[in-house]
Scaffold this motif. Structure first.
Motif, PDB file in Angstrom:
ATOM      1  N   PRO A  81       0.841  -1.206   0.000  1.00  0.00           N
ATOM      2  CA  PRO A  81       0.000   0.000   0.000  1.00  0.00           C
ATOM      3  C   PRO A  81       0.872   1.251   0.000  1.00  0.00           C
ATOM      4  CG  PRO A  81      -0.593  -1.483   1.819  1.00  0.00           C
ATOM      5  CD  PRO A  81       0.706  -1.963   1.264  1.00  0.00           C
ATOM      6  N   GLY A  83       0.524   5.700   0.300  1.00  0.00           N
ATOM      7  CA  GLY A  83      -0.242   6.948   0.385  1.00  0.00           C
ATOM      8  C   GLY A  83       0.444   7.996  -0.466  1.00  0.00           C
ATOM      9  N   GLY A  85       3.715   8.658  -0.124  1.00  0.00           N
ATOM     10  CA  GLY A  85       5.135   8.295  -0.270  1.00  0.00           C
ATOM     11  C   GLY A  85       6.071   9.238   0.476  1.00  0.00           C
ATOM     12  N   THR A  86       5.588   9.878   1.563  1.00  0.00           N
ATOM     13  CA  THR A  86       6.469  10.762   2.347  1.00  0.00           C
ATOM     14  C   THR A  86       7.126  10.025   3.522  1.00  0.00           C
ATOM     15  OG1 THR A  86       4.770  11.506   3.906  1.00  0.00           O
ATOM     16  CG2 THR A  86       4.988  12.764   1.845  1.00  0.00           C
ATOM     17  N   GLY A  87       6.805   8.756   3.700  1.00  0.00           N
ATOM     18  CA  GLY A  87       7.349   7.974   4.818  1.00  0.00           C
ATOM     19  C   GLY A  87       8.876   8.042   4.826  1.00  0.00           C
ATOM     20  N   SER A 147       5.051  17.065   7.495  1.00  0.00           N
ATOM     21  CA  SER A 147       4.735  16.769   6.093  1.00  0.00           C
ATOM     22  C   SER A 147       3.243  16.911   5.809  1.00  0.00           C
ATOM     23  CB  SER A 147       5.158  15.328   5.799  1.00  0.00           C
ATOM     24  OG  SER A 147       4.565  14.460   6.773  1.00  0.00           O
ATOM     25  N   THR A 152      -0.886  11.514   3.666  1.00  0.00           N
ATOM     26  CA  THR A 152      -2.303  11.140   3.701  1.00  0.00           C
ATOM     27  C   THR A 152      -2.682  10.586   5.074  1.00  0.00           C
ATOM     28  OG1 THR A 152      -1.918   8.843   3.044  1.00  0.00           O
ATOM     29  CG2 THR A 152      -2.156  10.475   1.256  1.00  0.00           C
TER      30      THR A 152
HETATM   31  C1  LIG Z   1       9.645  16.643   5.370  1.00  0.00           C
HETATM   32  C2  LIG Z   1       8.996  15.532   6.149  1.00  0.00           C
HETATM   33  C3  LIG Z   1       8.554  15.775   7.441  1.00  0.00           C
HETATM   34  C4  LIG Z   1       7.951  14.762   8.189  1.00  0.00           C
HETATM   35  N1  LIG Z   1       7.502  15.042   9.444  1.00  0.00           N
HETATM   36  C5  LIG Z   1       6.882  14.085  10.158  1.00  0.00           C
HETATM   37  C6  LIG Z   1       6.382  14.367  11.469  1.00  0.00           C
HETATM   38  O1  LIG Z   1       6.500  15.487  11.977  1.00  0.00           O
HETATM   39  N2  LIG Z   1       5.760  13.361  12.139  1.00  0.00           N
HETATM   40  C7  LIG Z   1       5.608  12.113  11.598  1.00  0.00           C
HETATM   41  O2  LIG Z   1       5.028  11.249  12.247  1.00  0.00           O
HETATM   42  N3  LIG Z   1       6.076  11.828  10.355  1.00  0.00           N
HETATM   43  C8  LIG Z   1       6.696  12.769   9.630  1.00  0.00           C
HETATM   44  N4  LIG Z   1       7.156  12.471   8.378  1.00  0.00           N
HETATM   45  C9  LIG Z   1       7.022  11.093   7.852  1.00  0.00           C
HETATM   46  C10 LIG Z   1       5.749  10.835   6.994  1.00  0.00           C
HETATM   47  O3  LIG Z   1       5.250  12.039   6.451  1.00  0.00           O
HETATM   48  C11 LIG Z   1       4.680  10.125   7.826  1.00  0.00           C
HETATM   49  O4  LIG Z   1       5.132   8.832   8.183  1.00  0.00           O
HETATM   50  C12 LIG Z   1       3.338   9.969   7.103  1.00  0.00           C
HETATM   51  O5  LIG Z   1       2.405   9.406   8.003  1.00  0.00           O
HETATM   52  C13 LIG Z   1       3.384   9.092   5.843  1.00  0.00           C
HETATM   53  O6  LIG Z   1       2.180   9.288   5.118  1.00  0.00           O
HETATM   54  P1  LIG Z   1       2.113   8.950   3.558  1.00  0.00           P
HETATM   55  O7  LIG Z   1       0.730   9.201   3.080  1.00  0.00           O
HETATM   56  O8  LIG Z   1       3.166   9.678   2.824  1.00  0.00           O
HETATM   57  O9  LIG Z   1       2.390   7.388   3.590  1.00  0.00           O
HETATM   58  P2  LIG Z   1       3.414   6.509   2.733  1.00  0.00           P
HETATM   59  O10 LIG Z   1       4.801   7.005   2.915  1.00  0.00           O
HETATM   60  O11 LIG Z   1       2.923   6.381   1.349  1.00  0.00           O
HETATM   61  O12 LIG Z   1       3.243   5.106   3.467  1.00  0.00           O
HETATM   62  C14 LIG Z   1       3.662   4.942   4.791  1.00  0.00           C
HETATM   63  C15 LIG Z   1       3.299   3.534   5.272  1.00  0.00           C
HETATM   64  O13 LIG Z   1       1.896   3.412   5.362  1.00  0.00           O
HETATM   65  C16 LIG Z   1       1.400   2.367   4.528  1.00  0.00           C
HETATM   66  N5  LIG Z   1       0.139   2.863   3.976  1.00  0.00           N
HETATM   67  C17 LIG Z   1      -0.076   4.045   3.353  1.00  0.00           C
HETATM   68  N6  LIG Z   1      -1.382   4.187   3.069  1.00  0.00           N
HETATM   69  C18 LIG Z   1      -2.003   3.069   3.521  1.00  0.00           C
HETATM   70  C19 LIG Z   1      -3.357   2.611   3.532  1.00  0.00           C
HETATM   71  N7  LIG Z   1      -4.344   3.347   3.036  1.00  0.00           N
HETATM   72  N8  LIG Z   1      -3.622   1.388   4.067  1.00  0.00           N
HETATM   73  C20 LIG Z   1      -2.643   0.630   4.598  1.00  0.00           C
HETATM   74  N9  LIG Z   1      -1.349   1.014   4.619  1.00  0.00           N
HETATM   75  C21 LIG Z   1      -1.040   2.222   4.094  1.00  0.00           C
HETATM   76  C22 LIG Z   1       2.521   2.099   3.516  1.00  0.00           C
HETATM   77  O14 LIG Z   1       2.522   0.760   3.089  1.00  0.00           O
HETATM   78  C23 LIG Z   1       3.748   2.432   4.345  1.00  0.00           C
HETATM   79  O15 LIG Z   1       4.119   1.308   5.124  1.00  0.00           O
HETATM   80  C24 LIG Z   1       7.785  13.468   7.612  1.00  0.00           C
HETATM   81  C25 LIG Z   1       8.211  13.231   6.306  1.00  0.00           C
HETATM   82  C26 LIG Z   1       8.824  14.235   5.583  1.00  0.00           C
HETATM   83  C27 LIG Z   1       9.259  13.940   4.179  1.00  0.00           C
END
Ligand SMILES: Cc1cc2nc3c(=O)[nH]c(=O)nc-3n(C[C@H](O)[C@H](O)[C@H](O)COP(=O)(O)OP(=O)(O)OC[C@H]3O[C@@H](n4cnc5c(N)ncnc54)[C@H](O)[C@@H]3O)c2cc1C
Length: 498
Positions: A81, A83, A85-87, A147, A152
């Motif tokens: 999965p 979202g 991709g900021t993980g 982020s 998401t």
């Molecule tokens: C500049 C920057 C700052 C950040 N600051 C913070 C912060 O302050 N606090 C913090 O906690 N994190 C922070 N992060 C990390 C990141 O943004 C978080 O982990 C965020 O929750 C990831 O969301 P995403 O939608 O990008 O998920 P993704 O990176 O796409 O996925 C993250 C994980 O969730 C899973 N996933 C995604 N969507 C689903 C779904 N619908 N169902 C099941 N599994 C799913 C994926 O398989 C993956 O394992 C930061 C990242 C960046 C780049």
């Protein structure tokens, strides 16, 4: 035919079979598989490791999603999965023989209930978009990862994301009431209460699913708690001439019975980098600064700020400034929120670590990290969710030099091991993903890891949902000795002190 079997055909054959199975269920623009189109999906924010999947599916409806899950499951294709991709730990990094399931088209706010103070949203809704949708009712969604403009709610749920306001308002876990989604083979699941009930019968599977890094279920819908916007928020900036004093001040604020709405810390290299980038107004002479926020009714904010000021002065703050208006408050926070991008000014590459320690050991940890810089021959800038004891040391290196990569990874692993030795954990909010698999062997015993695998197998008997992430295989821990890092087992001088 199960494509994951050992005598399976090669990549091209697997891809052909997968595309043939998916094409009847998706419009052509929702299926990405040409090499050039796959490039943007090959990693998440943890760019050190990359893979190209066989294909990326972007379903827009539940029917399409279920058809994709069932088709991939029939073929035994791993599903990852995704979202936004900021993980930062590689959780959404594709599987080389798998299907990436991009959920960005599930982007509708389905309902805002101002009376119940809840929002029902699809998993691909951006974190900030929830607050934007709730603003008309004087409400917002409190967990605020830096982020938040991009990430998401589905990703937040899967990582149990935090943010600067989580000290007072809780992590994702404390702000989600219900989840809907599907098992890897396309069976519907509902956890918690999508009707908004405060508790449900049986074991708390909702809590288990939150933070499960996409290993247990595909989340499609989330019921979140909304919080009334405070009448006033003011941010206090405090400077210190030693990082240890700033660390002690954090513990002292909490010990004084205060719960700041945000309590963040940055050291000198970090403030210098963000100041040049966003001109937030930070004290460039300070060895460390604290950002400390108070919010609520105006009278209580003024009283709390006075208490905070008294504690910080007692702890040796050399300068204290309080935001005079909302524009200035946002300017103070802009530096902290841009800390990661600003790090690009310090070195070609950085490794963003994420560990948690008991707050009272913050000052000690900062001293250890300072010593480790000499031991590993690399610089490190520090930015912390200090109030939560959540560290984000940014290890600065140049990825063009293989030896620097090796040392950066060793330095990072040593920080995580030190955190565990101090009674902390190997992650505070960014998850384990692929990045911290080796460090999980340090924090958990073989029995605990077996129990984690048991939970995974109960939800996903085929093991095809985001395989190889978050929970290390026991033989990997055994092969790595005490600590596994990419590139080999490294000596950790820092550990000899424990
Ligand atoms: C500049 C920057 C700052 C950040 N600051 C913070 C912060 O302050 N606090 C913090 O906690 N994190 C922070 N992060 C990390 C990141 O943004 C978080 O982990 C965020 O929750 C990831 O969301 P995403 O939608 O990008 O998920 P993704 O990176 O796409 O996925 C993250 C994980 O969730 C899973 N996933 C995604 N969507 C689903 C779904 N619908 N169902 C099941 N599994 C799913 C994926 O398989 C993956 O394992 C930061 C990242 C960046 C780049």
């Amino acid at each position: 035919m199960a494509l994951a079997s050992t005598d399976a055909p090669d990549r091209a054959d697997r891809q052909r079979a997968l595309l043939a199975a998916l094409k009847p269920h998706l419009p052509p623009e929702s299926l990405v598989w040409r090499e050039a189109q796959l490039a943007p999906f090959e990693c998440d924010g943890f760019t050190a490791m990359r893979e190209r999947p066989l294909a990326v599916a972007l379903p827009a409806t539940e029917d399409e999603l279920v058809a994709v899950l069932k088709a991939a499951h029939r073929l035994g294709v791993p599903i990852v999965p995704r979202g936004a991709g900021t993980g930062l730990s590689g959780g959404a990094m594709p599987h080389a023989l798998g299907l990436s399931l991009a959920l960005s088209k599930f982007n509708r706010v389905l309902a805002i209930d101002p009376l119940a103070r809840t929002a029902r949203v699809q998993c691909g809704v951006r974190n900030l978009a929830i607050s934007e949708a709730a603003a008309a009712h004087g409400l917002y969604y409190a967990p605020d990862p830096s982020s938040q403009i991009a990430c998401t709610i589905g990703g937040n749920v899967s990582e149990n994301a935090g943010g600067v306001h989580c000290l007072k308002y809780g992590l994702t876990l404390h702000n989600v009431i219900g989840l809907k989604g599907y098992t890897v083979d396309g069976e519907p699941i509902e956890l918690g209460s999508m009707a908004g009930a405060i508790d449900t019968a049986g074991p708390d599977l909702l809590a288990l699913a939150i933070g499960s890094e996409g290993l247990l279920m595909v989340v499609t819908e989330v019921l979140v708690r909304l919080t009334p916007k405070p009448a006033l928020a003011r941010c206090l900036l405090a400077s210190f001439d030693a990082v240890t004093k700033a660390g002690e001040a954090v513990a002292a604020l909490i010990a004084a019975g205060l719960t700041p709405a945000g309590l963040e810390m940055m050291d000198k290299p970090m403030t210098a980098a963000v100041e040049a980038f966003v001109h937030a107004g930070y004290d460039l002479n300070a060895a460390a600064i604290l950002l400390c926020e108070s919010d609520g009714e105006p009278a209580s904010v003024e009283a709390e700020l006075a208490q905070m000021r008294a504690v910080l002065e007692r702890c040796g703050a050399t300068r204290i400034e309080v935001s005079r208006d909302e524009a200035e408050r946002l300017r103070f926070w802009s530096g902290r929120k841009n800390a990661f991008p600003a790090s690009g000014r310090l070195s070609p590459d950085y490794l963003c670590m994420d560990a948690s320690i008991p707050r009272r050991r913050l000052a000690e940890m900062l001293q250890r990290i300072e010593a480790m810089q000499g031991e590993w021959g690399l610089r490190c800038a520090n930015v912390f969710h200090a109030g939560d004891g959540n560290l984000h040391p940014l290890i600065l290196f140049d990825a063009k030099d293989p030896d620097q990569i090796r040392r950066a990874e060793g330095f990072g692993a040593a920080i995580l091991e030190t955190a565990v030795a101090m009674g902390g954990t190997v992650t505070g909010e960014h998850g384990v993903g692929v990045e911290k698999l080796g460090s999980m062997c340090v924090q958990f015993s073989a029995e605990e890891l077996k129990a984690f695998h048991g939970v995974k197998a109960a939800w996903d008997p085929s093991g095809h949902l985001n395989p190889g992430k978050a929970i290390p295989l026991l033989n990997r821990c055994a092969e790595g000795g005490k600590l596994w890092v990419r590139g080999g087992v490294l000596p950790h001088p820092e550990l000899e002190r424990f």
